[in-house]
Design an enzyme around this catalytic site. Sequence first.
Site, PDB file in Angstrom:
ATOM      1  N   HIS A   1     -30.518 -10.552 -35.727  1.00 32.65           N
ATOM      2  CA  HIS A   1     -30.631 -10.494 -37.238  1.00 32.65           C
ATOM      3  C   HIS A   1     -31.334 -12.001 -37.770  1.00 32.65           C
ATOM      4  CE1 HIS A   1     -29.722 -10.177 -41.504  1.00 32.65           C
ATOM      5  NE2 HIS A   1     -29.664  -8.933 -41.412  1.00 32.65           N
TER       6      HIS A   1
ATOM      7  N   LEU B   1     -18.248 -15.952 -36.541  1.00 37.02           N
ATOM      8  CA  LEU B   1     -18.671 -17.106 -37.098  1.00 37.02           C
ATOM      9  C   LEU B   1     -19.332 -16.813 -38.495  1.00 37.02           C
ATOM     10  CD1 LEU B   1     -19.650 -19.941 -36.540  1.00 37.02           C
ATOM     11  CD2 LEU B   1     -21.705 -19.185 -35.899  1.00 37.02           C
TER      12      LEU B   1
END
Length: 347
Positions: free
Chosen positions: A230, A126
Amino acid sequence: MYHIRPSHLSDLDGILELIRASGDQLTTLPNDPQFIEQRLHESQRAFYPRISAPGGEYYLFVLTDGSGGPILGTSAIVARVGGFDPFYTYEIRGESFAYKPVGVNQTVNTLHLKRSHKGPSEICSLFLRPDCRSGGLGRLLSLSRFLFLATFRERFDKEVIAEIRGWLDNDGHSPFWEAIGRHFFQQDFFSADVISGLGNKDFIEALMPKHPIYAPTLSTEAQSVIGHPHRNAEPAYRLLMKEGFGATNEVDIFDAGPMLRATVDSIITVRDLRVLTLRGVVERSVGSDEPQQTTRPGLMANRHLDFRVCLADPIAVHDELADLSAPVAEALGLEIGDEFSYISASV
């Protein structure tokens, strides 16, 4: 008209341009023209009509504006991980240590290298161009995969996983990698991640430690990032959790990013979508001479292997019949009488 469609072989240059724009963040699609071309061929084969059970098929989708302009984003589904190549994670297990005479009674987390074959399906790859991260395009790119899963259930496992990018510092260094991986691979995090992304998994089996790793022996910084996404992956993480995914006791072997898991039936987009039939194609909103259900803008997808998904608003819905505007019907490749999937964008 922004829409999702299967990738084509002619998308090679556009995807390479997108990868360069990502700053090499997309390790499952590394900046390697030969590898990307191979991925495109694999995706073409994945849409073969006679597939009736999940293998290692790789379905790659792209986001475009329909004008022949640049590729704006990518997303993908792997029908089954750990097919020809093993699928590796660290499984976190608690191990108890107790000795009453000195008052010790504690549980310590240990990391066990796990190798899986014939695993679940996986959503991956993605990425959306930074200048396009508004107006619901990220949601369109992510959730469109679930509409495909819902339509072609026989092609996928009953469970789906998502590996979320692990935490890196501002210089792109992974504390977890520095604590473990670098000692065995003698490479920086990015180089090892790219090699893995290129499909070369043999080096993992050969070089990764075979014995459990006790988390308290790692640096405090390395321990703190285990299972944490992240900062750029947090929106995707939150979206999947709202969709019904849950955290697992497994993390990525390189950056310790979390792995999420859900059954296909429990995914909200799959569970709550409606299948409507195209009644008419109109140029503008219809009048109010018949009762209509209130609808909101939502994701709409055809139910063909030549898959198309867009974010739009049905003109009118009456029972399970719907009218669409001409641009939406054209973008989805629908004709009068065709069925299509619809899920409200507010879900």
